[in-house]
Design an enzyme around this catalytic site. Sequence first.
Site, PDB file in Angstrom:
ATOM      1  N   SER A 168       0.040 -31.363 -10.249  1.00  0.00           N
ATOM      2  CA  SER A 168      -0.287 -31.355 -11.558  1.00  0.00           C
ATOM      3  C   SER A 168       0.221 -32.333 -12.401  1.00  0.00           C
ATOM      4  CB  SER A 168       0.302 -29.932 -11.867  1.00  0.00           C
ATOM      5  OG  SER A 168      -0.298 -29.495 -13.281  1.00  0.00           O
ATOM      6  N   ASP A 196      -4.200 -31.474  -7.569  1.00  0.00           N
ATOM      7  CA  ASP A 196      -4.839 -31.013  -8.582  1.00  0.00           C
ATOM      8  C   ASP A 196      -4.157 -31.648  -9.869  1.00  0.00           C
ATOM      9  OD1 ASP A 196      -7.373 -29.647  -9.669  1.00  0.00           O
ATOM     10  OD2 ASP A 196      -6.100 -27.906 -10.151  1.00  0.00           O
ATOM     11  N   HIS A 265      -5.436 -23.576  -9.201  1.00  0.00           N
ATOM     12  CA  HIS A 265      -4.494 -24.880  -9.496  1.00  0.00           C
ATOM     13  C   HIS A 265      -3.776 -25.000  -8.404  1.00  0.00           C
ATOM     14  CE1 HIS A 265      -3.012 -28.071 -11.892  1.00  0.00           C
ATOM     15  NE2 HIS A 265      -1.831 -27.457 -12.052  1.00  0.00           N
TER      16      HIS A 265
END
Length: 359
Positions: A168, A196, A265
């Site tokens: 992330s 992600d 996610h």
Amino acid sequence: MNICEVTLLLCMCQLSLQAMDTGFPAGLMADCPGMNRTTTLSEETKQSLSIVVIYPTKGFLIRHKEARCKLDEPDCVTKHINFADRKTQVLISGYMDASFSPLVRAFVAQFLSMKRNVLVLEIFPILVRSYPLAARVTKPLGELLGQFLASLTQQGLSPNRLELVGASLGSHIASHAAVEYRRLTGQRPARITGLDPAGPCFRNVPPTARLHADAAQRVDVLHTNVDGFGIAEPLGHVDFYANGGEFQPSITGKFILPCFQLCSHIRAGFYYLLAYTNPDKFVAVACDSVANARHGDCYEGTIRTNILGPKTNFTKRGIFYLPTGAVSPYHLGLNGLKKRKYGVNDYLLAPAPEGDITI
Ligand SMILES: *[C@@H]1O[C@H](CO)[C@@H](O)[C@H](O)[C@H]1NC(C)=O
Ligand SMILES: *[C@@H]1O[C@H](CO)[C@@H](O)[C@H](O)[C@H]1NC(C)=O
């Protein structure tokens, strides 16, 4: 055709045009204030930052040990680990995550089993701020990490044995670190893996303000929630779009807990972790475009494949559709090479039949 009909026709045209003109999904929080502006870390903030060093030992019962080092103390790391005979793996988690979280610990255990030195950037002290602030901090924090890694290189850390995994927001931190590292050493780290990479606040920034392919010798990216917490654009040399990249399947049936944004996610971490232990199983199919990858329309003509994880082939660059199952260990192996019906939202809609029902 009379005037009325013409008007009607024009009107209908306009209506259908309007219906079509919904644009490309903008995604959650496309732009954030001040992403352009300078963000500086105070000395106090820098002092609050640390890196956790986890290193294998030769002990019989205790297999590895752990130390916490300040980011301006490279000697603290070199005291504990030898760069000559092992790869060094840097791990950077996402927003509100910390070195002690279970998923981070699972990655650490995996890298230790691969006999790597592990360095976990402790982002906790600063990434507990509001998300748009945390997004701005990725650059100075990454640069600080890059300076730290460059100082380790003066003490024997080879860029060719240096790999970074960022999840992330951590993907963008890894990229900034690698760019700063190159500025100082003239060389790029061997690999960055983005799990992600964060989309909110990063959708419209220039490529160098986020993870980009030029940052490391090899950059691979796994997308699992492209319009939510992730990002839709391909950012690496090889980009995998798991199940189209937006929503990840979970247990299906009439009673499901759907895997919405946060669940999808985070799933990137699980897929990648399992890809280390199943290095041939996460088989993906090359696509012409992200639009095709979203729908899994990648099976026309000759199928070109690549593999998620340690065996990704970086001479086969591009966009890949990665089909998975709904339950752990998720991988489909060669069964994923058959086209299946899988629209972006199909799995979320699956529990309701198309016809009339009594319930
Ligand atoms: C960044 O700066 C440019 C001008 O230099 C401006 O046009 C753009 O809107 C800014 N973007 C953001 C996200 O602030
Ligand atoms: C990687 O892909 C290239 C191009 O398709 C191929 O020639 C090469 O053998 C592959 N490498 C491995 C290790 O499979």
